[in-house]
Design an enzyme around this catalytic site. Structure first.
Site, PDB file in Angstrom:
ATOM      1  N   ASN A  28      13.725   4.246   5.041  1.00  0.00           N
ATOM      2  CA  ASN A  28      12.784   3.213   5.478  1.00  0.00           C
ATOM      3  C   ASN A  28      11.570   3.868   6.114  1.00  0.00           C
ATOM      4  OD1 ASN A  28      11.864   0.542   6.223  1.00  0.00           O
ATOM      5  ND2 ASN A  28      12.536   0.988   8.315  1.00  0.00           N
ATOM      6  N   THR A  29      10.420   3.200   5.971  1.00  0.00           N
ATOM      7  CA  THR A  29       9.257   3.616   6.757  1.00  0.00           C
ATOM      8  C   THR A  29       8.945   2.529   7.765  1.00  0.00           C
ATOM      9  OG1 THR A  29       6.938   4.266   6.704  1.00  0.00           O
ATOM     10  CG2 THR A  29       7.650   2.760   4.968  1.00  0.00           C
ATOM     11  N   HIS A  30       8.676   2.980   9.003  1.00  0.00           N
ATOM     12  CA  HIS A  30       8.467   2.031  10.102  1.00  0.00           C
ATOM     13  C   HIS A  30       7.178   2.398  10.836  1.00  0.00           C
ATOM     14  CE1 HIS A  30       9.487  -0.825  13.213  1.00  0.00           C
ATOM     15  NE2 HIS A  30       9.161   0.087  14.113  1.00  0.00           N
ATOM     16  N   GLY A  61      22.068  -0.507  11.981  1.00  0.00           N
ATOM     17  CA  GLY A  61      21.245  -1.113  13.028  1.00  0.00           C
ATOM     18  C   GLY A  61      19.847  -1.452  12.531  1.00  0.00           C
ATOM     19  N   ASP A  76      16.350  -0.315  12.470  1.00  0.00           N
ATOM     20  CA  ASP A  76      15.487   0.867  12.664  1.00  0.00           C
ATOM     21  C   ASP A  76      16.129   1.908  13.581  1.00  0.00           C
ATOM     22  OD1 ASP A  76      13.517  -0.351  11.064  1.00  0.00           O
ATOM     23  OD2 ASP A  76      12.707  -1.426  12.776  1.00  0.00           O
ATOM     24  N   ARG A  90      13.178  -7.541   5.590  1.00  0.00           N
ATOM     25  CA  ARG A  90      14.485  -8.168   5.831  1.00  0.00           C
ATOM     26  C   ARG A  90      15.530  -7.099   6.114  1.00  0.00           C
ATOM     27  NH1 ARG A  90      14.395 -13.571   4.575  1.00  0.00           N
ATOM     28  NH2 ARG A  90      12.541 -14.145   3.398  1.00  0.00           N
ATOM     29  N   SER A 116       0.837  -1.216   0.000  1.00  0.00           N
ATOM     30  CA  SER A 116       0.000   0.000   0.000  1.00  0.00           C
ATOM     31  C   SER A 116       0.868   1.262   0.000  1.00  0.00           C
ATOM     32  CB  SER A 116      -0.978   0.004   1.177  1.00  0.00           C
ATOM     33  OG  SER A 116      -0.304   0.174   2.393  1.00  0.00           O
TER      34      SER A 116
HETATM   35  C1  GAR Z   1       4.096  -0.820   6.707  1.00  0.00           C
HETATM   36  O1  GAR Z   1       3.316  -0.448   7.814  1.00  0.00           O
HETATM   37  C2  GAR Z   1       5.563  -0.681   7.047  1.00  0.00           C
HETATM   38  O2  GAR Z   1       5.860   0.362   7.901  1.00  0.00           O
HETATM   39  C3  GAR Z   1       5.824  -1.993   7.722  1.00  0.00           C
HETATM   40  O3  GAR Z   1       5.146  -2.935   6.945  1.00  0.00           O
HETATM   41  C4  GAR Z   1       3.969  -2.309   6.408  1.00  0.00           C
HETATM   42  C5  GAR Z   1       3.917  -2.602   4.936  1.00  0.00           C
HETATM   43  O4  GAR Z   1       2.680  -2.227   4.402  1.00  0.00           O
HETATM   44  N1  GAR Z   1       7.229  -2.243   7.814  1.00  0.00           N
HETATM   45  C6  GAR Z   1       7.810  -2.764   8.867  1.00  0.00           C
HETATM   46  O5  GAR Z   1       7.201  -3.153   9.847  1.00  0.00           O
HETATM   47  C7  GAR Z   1       9.313  -2.856   8.773  1.00  0.00           C
HETATM   48  N2  GAR Z   1       9.884  -3.108  10.053  1.00  0.00           N
HETATM   49  P1  GAR Z   1       2.441  -2.213   2.834  1.00  0.00           P
HETATM   50  O6  GAR Z   1       2.995  -3.510   2.263  1.00  0.00           O
HETATM   51  O7  GAR Z   1       0.943  -2.152   2.693  1.00  0.00           O
HETATM   52  O8  GAR Z   1       3.141  -1.011   2.276  1.00  0.00           O
END
Ligand code: GAR
Length: 213
Positions: free
Chosen positions: A120-122, A156, A158, A104, A26
């Protein structure tokens, strides 16, 4: 740039983004929608996934964006897989590499290929709740505010310098899924806005502090 006959060739608009995604995609979809507008200043030129069945690959196909799967199972070991991902990404000549739900850890050797260029988005307010279960861990801890973070990736998990954050309240009755869905609404907006600004104006990283422009 000019053709031999002297006519200027318009460079393709915008910074080149390569998006790495493991899941439904998404966040990728939001970037693909944003890049339709040339004023956005960035466009997704490639999608790389570690999972052959990732929904993100379908989104890339539908958008006419090249995609490639680099599955760990196809490599002898982690080092070889990291090298494979780096090669796959490098082919697209990215200005920025965006991890959007890429589940990963990338090795320092990967990051060294794209220094301070991997974002990165977390789904939590870092430095709280890093790792693969940021939403679940925040809920279990009992915080009343969580959110999402866009950050530069370092060696590291995140831990890299933070670029932007949005807070999202935890509501009574939230479970992991309802909370994650609400975070993802904020996350998509934050990612699109932040990546666009970074692509248009550049990103300065000074120690732990970052500045756009
Ligand atoms: C997102 O919320 C992203 O932040 C998270 O996975 C989801 C992917 O959603 N990532 C992590 O948790 C990384 N540690 P999406 O596939 O719908 O974009």
């Amino acid at each position: 740039m000019q053709t031999p006959s002297g006519h200027p060739v318009a460079p393709a608009p915008g910074a080149r983004l390569v998006v790495l995604a493991s899941g439904g995609g998404s966040n990728l979809a939001a970037l693909l929608a944003a890049h339709e507008d040339p004023a956005y200043g960035a466009r997704v030129v490639g999608v790389v996934s570690d999972r052959p069945g990732a929904g993100a690959l379908d989104l890339a196909r539908e958008a006419g964006v090249a995609s490639v799967v680099v599955a760990p199972a196809d490599f002898a070991d982690r080092d070889a897989w990291n090298e494979g991902v780096a090669e796959a990404v490098a082919v697209f000549r990215p200005d920025w590499v965006v991890l959007a739900g890429f589940m990963r850890i990338l090795a320092p050797s990967f990051l060294a290929r794209f220094p301070a260029r991997v974002i990165n988005t977390h789904p939590a307010l870092l430095p709280s709740f890093p790792g693969a279960h940021g939403v679940r861990d925040a809920l279990a801890y009992g915080v009343r505010q969580t959110g999402c973070t866009v950050h530069v990736v370092d060696d590291g998990v995140d831990t890299g310098p933070i670029v932007a954050q949005t807070a999202v309240p935890v509501l009574d009755g939230d479970d992991e899924s309802s909370l994650h869905e609400r975070i993802k609404v904020a996350e998509r907006a934050l990612l699109v806005e932040t990546v666009g600004r970074v692509a248009r104006d550049g990103l300065v990283v000074e120690g732990r502090r970052t500045r756009i422009g």
